[in-house]
Scaffold this active site. Structure first.
Site, PDB file in Angstrom:
ATOM      1  CG  ASP A 109      -0.541  -0.107   2.473  1.00  0.00           C
ATOM      2  OD1 ASP A 109       0.726  -0.840   2.517  1.00  0.00           O
ATOM      3  OD2 ASP A 109      -0.721   0.199   3.575  1.00  0.00           O
ATOM      4  CD  GLU A 167       3.305  -1.351   7.516  1.00  0.00           C
ATOM      5  OE1 GLU A 167       3.270  -1.484   8.922  1.00  0.00           O
ATOM      6  OE2 GLU A 167       3.206  -0.321   7.175  1.00  0.00           O
TER       7      GLU A 167
END
Ligand SMILES: [Zn+2]
Ligand SMILES: [Zn+2]
Length: 434
Positions: A109, A167
């Site tokens: 991400d 994350e």
């Protein structure tokens, strides 16, 4: 600090004494094959990294990223599962010989940041940027899959490639990240015996920074709402001033760390947000405070919420105010399993020049890799990504963050060696539960 350094240095040499490099790291022919495969595919992997950098996606929204990752893994002939923990991708590479399974995790991400670098492959997605280097991490994990697929007949066991969303934290009201991956069974079928992860770090390219035991902190969130009583600004005795109380609380909370916590076991308490009041001549009825708590030990983590609440309660009640207190636990500390560290350290020393493997004090930033480390032995390190020709490098989460792409090849090389060596040394590991 010095004592700490000595302990770590002696740990490094102790590990070498116990496990001399000979016979414990991949043989020269395999090392050469790894190198050749990296050279063969390095341009392709950099191209993938640049595509990911230009098309960053926020946590739990990594749709295109997952497609790129999955299609590459399928083309390698691996067993691929998509839609794990929303957009996660998991692939299994079965080696030609039987053995246990090791995992490698890459996070996918990006962050809600407007990129301000002048690289030619700048983000095309306004307000979204790979400012934490997860595009590099994904590329390293993908590159490792490419190289190790070519070396299949050297693999004694299986390798699970875990491409993880979110994350940086799932959007409010959603689950996501490592904890959801685990919940959805990523460490099962076949069960993973040890897991490896890395994070690019603003230190010189070519360096790896590492610490056995805790390496990153837990990260918890809290909110305090102070409820006083509004009155005219010139008649404070008729109200309960929540701003005066909040000021008192902000100052007093620092004594939690300085007076109630063992100074040799680091912890951080930060108030990052404060909101209250309507105008200059009105006693504020309500103030909201938000903050973060970072610890390296479960002991401190358990203790601190109650200490915060005691202070808030004491101060507000002394002045006739009321309060609410919410505390939410985030990821636990990232813990490098000492026995796994001991058997993997020779690999790091073998792949890199010895002086480039550096010990570092645990960092108070957090990483949700810690959830895997709670379940199975984990090994996490920082990979230098600063161009040595430059004096400084913009930090993680900066709109100017620009890691040196040469860190990708080195990351792949280190990961390939760690995974292969770990499978070789699995007999050592079986004796050590997480
Ligand atoms: Zn980050
Ligand atoms: Zn990160």
């Amino acid at each position: 600090m010095r004592k700490n350094l000595l302990i770590k240095l002696s740990f490094f040499s102790f590990a070498l004494l116990l496990f001399p490099l000979n016979g414990l790291t991949v043989d020269k022919a395999t090392a050469l094959l790894i190198e050749e495969e990296i050279q063969k595919h390095k341009d392709e992997i950099v191209k993938i990294r640049r595509f990911l950098h230009m098309n960053p996606e926020l946590s739990n929204r990594e749709y295109e990223t997952a497609k790129v990752v999955a299609s590459k893994l399928v083309s390698l002939g691996l067993e691929v599962k998509t839609g794990v923990a929303k957009t996660g991708v998991v692939a299994l590479l079965r080696g030609s010989q039987q053995g246990f399974t090791v995992g490698i995790r890459g996070d996918m991400d990006a962050l809600p940041i407007q990129e301000l670098t002048d690289v030619p492959f700048k983000s095309l997605n306004p307000g979204v940027m790979h400012a934490c280097g997860h595009d590099i991490h994904t590329s390293i994990a993908l590159g490792t899959a490419i190289v190790l697929t070519a070396l299949k007949d050297k693999i004694k066991g299986n390798i699970k490639f875990i491409f993880q969303p979110a994350e940086e934290g799932a959007p409010p009201g959603e689950e996501g990240g490592a904890s959801l991956m685990i919940k959805e069974g990523v460490l099962e079928e076949p069960s993973v015996g040890a897991i490896f992860g890395l994070h690019v770090w603003p230190e010189n390219l070519g360096e790896v920074l590492f610490s056995p035991g805790p390496i990153m902190a837990s990260s918890d969130w809290f909110q305090i709402v102070i409820k006083g009583k509004s009155s005219h600004g010139a008649r404070p005795h008729e109200g309960v001033d929540s701003i005066a109380l909040a000021s008192n609380i902000v100052v007093s909370l620092q004594s939690v760390i300085s007076r109630s916590i063992d100074p040799t076991d680091p912890a951080v308490l930060t108030i990052g947000k404060i909101e209250g009041g309507t105008r200059s001549n009105i006693i504020a009825e309500k103030v909201l405070l938000e903050g973060t708590v970072r610890t390296l030990s479960e002991g401190n983590r358990e203790k601190i919420p109650q200490l915060i609440e005691n202070i808030v309660k004491g101060i507000t009640h002394s002045f006739g105010a009321d309060f609410t207190f919410s505390y939410r636990k985030g990821p636990p500390p990232v813990y490098n399993h000492p026995e796994l560290a001991k058997i993997m350290l020779p690999t790091l020393l073998n792949v890199l020049e010895n002086e480039n493997v550096k010990e570092l004090n645990p960092q108070m930033v957090a990483e949700d890799f810690s959830y895997y480390c709670q379940k199975i032995p984990g090994f996490f390190f920082f990979l230098g990504a600063k161009n040595p020709a430059q004096e400084t490098m913009a930090p993680l989460h900066s709109p100017y963050f620009n890691p040196d792409e040469r860190s990708i090849s080195l990351g792949i090389k280190i990961m390939c060696n760690l995974l292969l060596d770990c499978l070789e040394r699995q007999s050592h590991l079986e004796d050590y539960p997480p």
